[in-house]
Design an enzyme around this catalytic site. Structure first.
Site, PDB file in Angstrom:
ATOM      1  N   HIS A  28       0.801  -1.240  -0.098  1.00  0.00           N
ATOM      2  CA  HIS A  28      -0.059   0.081  -0.020  1.00  0.00           C
ATOM      3  C   HIS A  28       0.939   1.216   0.177  1.00  0.00           C
ATOM      4  O   HIS A  28       0.776   2.254  -0.800  1.00  0.00           O
ATOM      5  CB  HIS A  28      -1.036  -0.135   1.224  1.00  0.00           C
ATOM      6  N   GLU A  29       1.701   1.386   1.059  1.00  0.00           N
ATOM      7  CA  GLU A  29       2.695   2.466   0.863  1.00  0.00           C
ATOM      8  C   GLU A  29       3.760   2.533  -0.262  1.00  0.00           C
ATOM      9  O   GLU A  29       4.010   3.660  -0.474  1.00  0.00           O
ATOM     10  CB  GLU A  29       3.387   2.662   2.143  1.00  0.00           C
ATOM     11  N   HIS A  32       1.966   4.411  -2.865  1.00  0.00           N
ATOM     12  CA  HIS A  32       2.113   5.977  -2.707  1.00  0.00           C
ATOM     13  C   HIS A  32       3.560   6.576  -2.925  1.00  0.00           C
ATOM     14  O   HIS A  32       3.772   7.472  -3.731  1.00  0.00           O
ATOM     15  CB  HIS A  32       1.790   6.342  -1.282  1.00  0.00           C
TER      16      HIS A  32
END
Length: 380
Positions: A28-29, A32
């Site tokens: 998920h990170e 980003h």
């Protein structure tokens, strides 16, 4: 002694839980991070976990990669962020050098900021597709032909005229390939009139029935689903192992990911409409318990759980709640329409509301976890 045994059991759930959570949070990170870098944003920190740093290193771009003490989540901190929550540091932004201002998240166009925020949940969905596809390529899938092996005498299927030996070919217009398709479609149609098409002796027969809502208790909690009173054929001839080429596996992986998205969205939407009960909503304790149970089934089952959890976290983060990625996207959509950002006051109010909603969600899910564990201890 019983309490001690339960404590030891819970501790045993920690390694698989952290394994699953770390995979999901990291990707998920990473979404980003990668899109932020591609958009020219400087990354100060990439952290797995919160709190004090246990160990870390700096890359050639100046990003601090760290593993932190509290392993329940993670974050990416961009240039211009106030802290781990990625809220803008307005005073700090004004004090940045021209070069750093150009690399700050807040100085990028609304389109680039939206792309960076959306990249986290999208990475979760991509991870799920990759995991499901890999499992399909490596292990294949055992498919049961959608043939009825047994019909419960007082079930709704019997009342609708369905017989043992019937081949189910369509449900509500959806073509049926396997018995798993039947189970999935029926499970989400409790209390709803459902059209069946079955093939019997070469002829197609249409009938309608309404699946009954049933509650089934297991170590994973109470499961509510629709049942019609049929079982699959146990004839070995109706069971086949299907192997997938890489392109086929990707297609099946995408289908499996979409199924989890649709099922999760249906459940969350059902909470707001009153169709589903909120007591099925689990928190970290429930995820840890499920991870421990699934780990006993083998590494493939645990990786499969990581894919399911990745979809759930990606979808949850897209909800239009301030503090979540979806809330940021709502703010950016408003900015794109208005031509300027929402006022600081409006954003602060939104973040306060979002924080309250998240805390309430955490309290409810934690209460459900405790109630579930207490129920297991009582044996019911």
């Amino acid at each position: 002694m019983e309490i001690l045994n339960e404590a030891v059991s819970l501790v045993g759930y920690v390694p698989p839980f952290l394994f699953v959570l770390t995979i999901v949070v990291f990707f998920h990170e990473l979404g980003h991070f990668l899109v932020g870098r591609a958009c020219g944003v400087g990354v100060v920190t990439f952290s797995i976990g919160f709190g004090p740093e246990l160990f870390g290193w700096n890359d050639r771009h100046g990003t601090r990669w760290r593993v932190s003490l509290i392993p329940l989540g993670g974050y990416v901190k961009f240039v211009g962020d106030e802290g781990a929550a990625s809220t803008p540091d307005r005073d700090g932004l004004a004090a940045l050098s021209p070069a750093d201002r150009d690399r700050a998240f807040q100085t990028k166009s609304v389109g680039r900021r939206a792309a960076i925020v959306a990249a986290g949940p999208i990475a979760n969905f991509i991870l799920a597709v990759v995991i499901f596809s890999g499992l399909f390529m490596v292990s294949g899938r055992v498919d049961l032909v959608a043939k009825v092996g047994d019909v419960t005498a007082d079930g709704v299927a019997a009342e609708a005229g369905i017989r043992a030996g019937d081949l189910i070919v369509a449900i509500d217009g959806h073509p049926i390939e396997t018995f798993m398709d039947v189970m999935r479609l029926v499970s989400e149609r409790a209390g709803e009139k459902t059209d069946f098409v079955v093939e019997r002796d070469g002829a197609r027969i249409e009938t309608s029935l309404t699946p009954r809502l049933v509650e089934e208790k297991s170590r994973f909690g109470v499961q509510r689903r629709g049942l019609v009173g049929i079982r699959a054929s146990n004839d070995p001839a109706d069971r086949r192992l299907r192997r997938f080429s890489p392109p086929e596996a990707v297609v099946e992986g995408a289908k499996e990911t979409w199924f989890v998205v649709a099922r999760t969205a249906s459940y969350l939407g059902g909470i707001f409409t009153g169709r589903e009960s909120i007591d099925q909503l689990g928190g970290p304790l429930r995820v840890a318990q499920i991870s421990g149970e699934v780990a006993g089934m083998g590494i493939a089952a645990l990786i499969n759980l990581a894919a399911v959890l990745s979809v759930s976290i990606g979808l949850l983060n897209l909800f239009p709640v301030p503090m979540l990625d979806g809330g940021h996207l709502v703010f950016y959509a408003a900015e794109a329409v208005r031509g300027r950002p929402l006022s600081d006051r409006a954003q602060d109010i939104g973040f306060r509301i979002g924080m309250a909603l998240i805390l309430m969600l955490m309290l409810v899910s934690s209460w459900n976890d405790i109630a579930h564990l207490a129920s297991l201890r009582r044996g019911g």
